[in-house]
Design an enzyme around this catalytic site. Structure first.
Site, mmCIF file in Angstrom:
data_model
loop_
_atom_site.group_PDB
_atom_site.id
_atom_site.type_symbol
_atom_site.label_atom_id
_atom_site.label_comp_id
_atom_site.label_asym_id
_atom_site.label_seq_id
_atom_site.Cartn_x
_atom_site.Cartn_y
_atom_site.Cartn_z
ATOM 1 N N GLU A 1 35.516 1.711 -36.105
ATOM 2 C CA GLU A 1 35.990 2.966 -35.515
ATOM 3 C C GLU A 1 36.024 2.889 -33.996
ATOM 4 O O GLU A 1 36.998 3.273 -33.358
ATOM 5 C CB GLU A 1 35.089 4.129 -35.965
ATOM 6 C CG GLU A 1 35.539 5.472 -35.442
ATOM 7 C CD GLU A 1 34.523 6.575 -35.722
ATOM 8 O OE1 GLU A 1 34.791 7.408 -36.583
ATOM 9 O OE2 GLU A 1 33.459 6.588 -35.073
ATOM 10 N N SER B 1 40.366 16.698 -40.914
ATOM 11 C CA SER B 1 40.093 17.347 -39.636
ATOM 12 C C SER B 1 40.500 16.385 -38.534
ATOM 13 O O SER B 1 40.295 15.176 -38.636
ATOM 14 C CB SER B 1 38.595 17.639 -39.541
ATOM 15 O OG SER B 1 38.254 17.865 -38.199
ATOM 16 N N GLU C 1 35.177 21.413 -35.571
ATOM 17 C CA GLU C 1 35.639 21.344 -36.944
ATOM 18 C C GLU C 1 35.580 22.720 -37.611
ATOM 19 O O GLU C 1 36.474 23.095 -38.369
ATOM 20 C CB GLU C 1 34.769 20.338 -37.712
ATOM 21 C CG GLU C 1 35.353 19.933 -39.021
ATOM 22 C CD GLU C 1 34.615 18.753 -39.640
ATOM 23 O OE1 GLU C 1 33.522 18.391 -39.133
ATOM 24 O OE2 GLU C 1 35.115 18.206 -40.609
ATOM 25 N N CYS D 1 34.140 12.771 -40.232
ATOM 26 C CA CYS D 1 33.026 12.152 -39.511
ATOM 27 C C CYS D 1 32.776 10.728 -39.966
ATOM 28 O O CYS D 1 32.197 9.934 -39.251
ATOM 29 C CB CYS D 1 31.744 12.931 -39.753
ATOM 30 S SG CYS D 1 31.862 14.588 -39.190
ATOM 31 N N CYS E 1 24.877 8.950 -44.788
ATOM 32 C CA CYS E 1 24.588 7.963 -43.738
ATOM 33 C C CYS E 1 23.216 7.316 -43.892
ATOM 34 O O CYS E 1 23.011 6.180 -43.485
ATOM 35 C CB CYS E 1 24.664 8.603 -42.366
ATOM 36 S SG CYS E 1 26.233 9.392 -42.058
ATOM 37 N N GLU F 1 38.419 24.707 -36.275
ATOM 38 C CA GLU F 1 39.647 24.208 -36.892
ATOM 39 C C GLU F 1 39.792 24.779 -38.308
ATOM 40 O O GLU F 1 40.869 25.228 -38.705
ATOM 41 C CB GLU F 1 39.573 22.678 -36.941
ATOM 42 C CG GLU F 1 40.856 21.995 -37.373
ATOM 43 C CD GLU F 1 40.709 20.483 -37.418
ATOM 44 O OE1 GLU F 1 39.570 19.975 -37.478
ATOM 45 O OE2 GLU F 1 41.752 19.799 -37.382
ATOM 46 N N LYS G 1 31.458 2.037 -38.236
ATOM 47 C CA LYS G 1 31.483 2.598 -36.881
ATOM 48 C C LYS G 1 31.913 1.548 -35.864
ATOM 49 O O LYS G 1 32.446 1.873 -34.817
ATOM 50 C CB LYS G 1 30.099 3.134 -36.506
ATOM 51 C CG LYS G 1 29.729 4.409 -37.231
ATOM 52 C CD LYS G 1 30.416 5.616 -36.634
ATOM 53 C CE LYS G 1 30.055 6.878 -37.402
ATOM 54 N NZ LYS G 1 30.947 7.998 -37.076
ATOM 55 N N GLU H 1 43.071 4.143 -30.595
ATOM 56 C CA GLU H 1 43.176 5.505 -30.062
ATOM 57 C C GLU H 1 41.841 6.058 -29.562
ATOM 58 O O GLU H 1 41.799 7.122 -28.970
ATOM 59 C CB GLU H 1 43.790 6.442 -31.110
ATOM 60 C CG GLU H 1 42.945 6.703 -32.355
ATOM 61 C CD GLU H 1 43.137 5.660 -33.444
ATOM 62 O OE1 GLU H 1 43.606 4.545 -33.134
ATOM 63 O OE2 GLU H 1 42.799 5.955 -34.602
#
Lengths: 181, 598
Positions: free
Chosen positions: B365, B323, B283, B303, B506, B286, B362, B370
């Site tokens: 996710e 990102s 990141e 994230c 988190c 990037e 999560k 993908e």
């Protein structure tokens, strides 16, 4: 079988408009003429705070009922969450999400009417139309509803069909009354 | 100017409080604990549940103290026989329409309604009769909704609307039939729900909870001799799992957690913070590229799966700015089935990658189509802190009294930067430490990066090589929405933005321990601070505190990946995002059975 075919034939093929081309899922099938009317209402009330109920009321007048698509459309235009729109729609008994029959039959269950036998009238309507309160007949003609006192106790028991009031009736007269519609 | 002070008497004791205070809050000042069920200070003040009733002299009715403002000379009684009887009756009425399946309810022994029933000595059911019958929504991979257990406190509605600003809930129907749910009682999957799980944290009963589909998978994988089971522990787990065992909030139990997991039989216990270090490398690189080209700025972190889903639903125009790096969980999962599999010579098909996360998004996710690597799911099972705590308890492992162990190689060593990913502002801070070094060749000073920790809505300016860069952090999606709207309106110019869906980052995630506790909201927020501080303590105790100096990360790049943002990294770690519809036009029909209306 007959009913299914009938449904098929009465289903109009509305012009389809994609709200967003790269999102096939959110296709809105637009009944253009009605949505155009709704747009006029929305144009007027878009910036008026607290206008949700008014807009929904107008929308129901235009569409006959407040379908999912109409609710989402109103929600997006007014910038109100869909959950809030449905919260209002499901709170007020005047709003309906199901298509309504041509005529709404309201059976008064207020105290006076109830004492004078509106229970029997309701039973008769249920068996004759083959539906429960809140439902619509298969041919789309009648929607049956029960209602609180309509304020015409001197005529008890009464029913309302569309805008017509029928007072001082008995269960036996129901068949005859229905032939008028 | 401070507000006018008002004097009143509560249960014979004199109290002074500011004008506008409620009886409930004034009583708290003198140690009187009035029961509440719907109340969340500053967040949900509705007077909906009526268990906080009190008697006010001169008022013929009992009043809900959470919405009853104090007046000069007021005399309040909070525990007369009349009050106690009325409160008990309120609880009994709530129970009359409740499934009362407490023994098998997920909130068993952690339910506010249950503990109130116990406190007010409710024995037997005085009122029985019709009950609402509403289908359960368990279609989403993250949240299960059991509307029959809803007590109409409106907390989920308010939190989702005011704090998260996804506004997916409201009251459906009217009177006896009403319950809190998405519009038309849709399944969560047909709504713009971000799966942040803040509604779960505030639900007083078991009406909202996480999917626990993965617990069984993990037990089975552990028992399967053909499976090589690896686990990654998210940064924040080490500072929260102790609470599941009655340890104080903010207890740091990294070593004990590793020992417990090894005892459970995981073949390798790895640190997700290693994945976080890799994310920093990717990141950060990037960002340096984008900044040099002045393209797709500001860059947003990616994230947080709650934030990603939020952006996909509400701000699709920002997706190119996110990102492209996957979250640490997915980066780690990908590495476990490629780099690690090759290193130890195990067929990736036989590797079962478990992650333990503070988060229920999560779960969503990990199941995104993908998120695969060479046709395999990168992460096979996702456990929340609560589920992991339960597994450890089921195995009879007494976590608080374990000795410490070290994480396994090669993906168990993380820098301090990786560890603070779990704390608010941590992702930004970790990235800054590396970006600064890459651009200047110098180490960043602690006072420079610490400034970003302070607030849930903040930005700092840092001059790097004569160029001023602005870095911003927004925690809580409501804050994020506010910041994004300012950015889009051109009022705020920033270069890199960290967004975390949950208000404390988190450490206050939707998968963290739940307290059936009054003042839950502030407790969670405070807990977030203490848990986060525990992570910063671990960071300070680490020898290596920047991702790019982590020897195992260097080794990974030298031996396997090549350069950050190189071909292999792009293939393994970089992702794209999907614009999502707000509401399903053809909803999934499991929940479509209309509740009966009278």
């Amino acid at each position: 079988m007959r009913v299914e075919e009938q449904n098929k034939s009465t289903k109009k093929t509305h012009p389809v408009k994609y709200k967003d081309n790269d999102l096939q899922q959110t296709v809105i099938v637009k009944d253009d003429e009605k949505y155009e009317k709704l747009d006029l209402v929305l144009d007027e009330y878009e910036d008026v705070e607290g206008s949700l109920v008014t807009v929904l009321h107008q929308a129901q007048k235009i569409f006959g009922h407040l379908s999912r698509d109409v609710q989402i459309y109103v929600a997006e235009r007014l910038g109100v969450p869909f959950a809030e729109v449905y919260g209002v729609v499901s709170f007020y008994s005047l709003f309906t999400v199901q298509p309504r029959g041509e005529y709404t039959i309201e059976v008064c269950m207020g105290t006076a009417c109830y004492v004078k036998g509106s229970g029997k009238i309701l039973e008769k309507l249920k068996s004759q139309l083959g539906i429960e309160p809140g439902e619509t007949t298969e041919d789309g003609k009648y929607t049956l509803e029960t209602t609180r006192c309509l304020g015409a106790c001197s005529l008890a028991p009464i029913i309302k069909i569309g805008d017509d009031v029928h007072g001082n009736i008995t269960a036996e007269q129901i068949s005859e009354i229905l032939t008028k519609y | 100017m401070s507000k006018k002070k008002i004097s009143l008497e509560i249960d014979g004791q004199k109290v002074q409080a500011e004008e506008g205070t409620t009886i409930l809050e004034a009583a708290k000042q003198i140690g009187i604990d009035i029961p509440t069920l719907c109340y969340l200070k500053d967040i949900n003040v509705e007077g909906a549940c009526r268990v906080c009733l009190v008697e006010v002299e001169g008022d013929p009715k009992l009043g809900a103290s959470c919405v009853y403002e104090i007046k000069e000379g007021m005399r309040v009684k909070t525990s007369t026989p009349r009050v106690i009887k009325a409160r008990k009756q309120m609880i009994e009425l709530l129970l009359s329409d409740h499934p009362n399946t407490c023994l098998t309810c997920i909130a068993n022994q952690n339910c506010e309604l249950q503990s109130l029933a116990a406190k007010y000595d409710v024995r037997g059911f005085r009122y029985t009769g019709e009950r609402r019958r509403i289908p359960i929504d368990d279609l989403s991979p993250s949240i299960v909704r059991e509307p029959e257990k809803c007590i109409m406190c409106r907390r989920c509605i308010t939190v989702c609307k005011e704090v998260v600003t996804a506004s997916i809930y409201d009251i459906n129907e009217r009177g006896f039939h009403s319950f809190a749910a998405p519009a038309m009682n849709d399944s969560q999957i047909d709504t713009p729900c971000t799966y942040c799980g803040q509604c779960i944290l505030v639900c007083p009963t078991g009406a909202l909870h996480e999917q626990r589909q993965d617990t069984e998978l993990v037990w089975e994988a552990l028992a399967d001799p053909n499976k090589h089971v690896v686990i990654q522990t998210a940064p924040s787990i080490r500072s929260t799992i102790g609470e599941m065992f009655g340890m104080p909030i903010g207890s740091l139990v990294t070593g004990k957690l590793v020992t417990a997991l090894k005892r459970l039989g995981f073949d390798r216990v790895f640190d997700d913070c290693f994945g976080a270090d890799v994310v920093v490398m990717e990141e950060g690189t990037e960002f340096i590229h984008r900044f040099a080209e002045r393209k797709r700025l500001p860059q947003f972190t990616s994230c947080c799966p709650g934030w990603v889903k939020f952006a996909e639903n509400f701000y699709p125009e920002l997706l190119p700015h996110l990102s492209t790096v996957r979250s640490p969980q997915q980066v780690f999962g990908a590495l476990s089935k490629t780099y690690y599999a090759e290193m130890v010579g195990i067929d990736p098909n036989n590797i079962f990658c478990v992650s333990t996360m503070p988060c229920i998004a999560k779960k969503f996710e990990a199941r995104r189509p993908e998120m695969t690597v060479n046709g395999l799911r990168a992460v096979d099972a996702v456990l929340t802190t609560r589920e992991l705590g339960q597994i450890i308890k089921q195995a009879g492992i007494d976590l608080p009294n374990l000795s410490d162990s070290e994480y396994d190689e090669p993906m168990g060593y993380a820098s301090g930067a990786g560890v603070i990913f779990g704390a608010g502002g941590g992702v930004m801070e970790a990235t800054l430490r590396t970006v600064y070094n890459k651009l200047t060749g110098e180490a960043m000073r602690a006072d420079q990066y610490k400034a970003i920790r302070s607030d849930s809505y903040t930005s700092i300016d840092i001059e790097i090589r004569g160029e001023k860069m602005r870095f911003a952090v927004a925690r809580g999606l409501g804050n994020a929405r506010h910041m994004i709207d300012r950015i889009l309106a051109g009022e705020l110019k920033v270069d890199l933005v960290e967004i975390m869906a949950c208000p404390g980052g988190c450490v206050s995630g939707g998968g963290q321990p739940i307290y059936s506790h009054k003042d839950k909201w502030y407790m969670q927020v405070d807990a977030g601070g203490q848990r986060g501080n525990a992570l910063f303590r671990e960071d300070e105790s680490k020898e290596v505190r920047t991702a790019h100096n982590n020897p195992w990360v260097k080794k990974l790049y030298a031996e396997y990946l090549g350069e950050p943002m190189g071909e292999r990294s792009r293939q393994l770690f970089h992702s794209s995002y999907t614009k999502r519809p707000m509401y399903g036009r053809t909803p999934h029909d499991l929940c479509k059975k209309e509740p009966a209306r009278v």
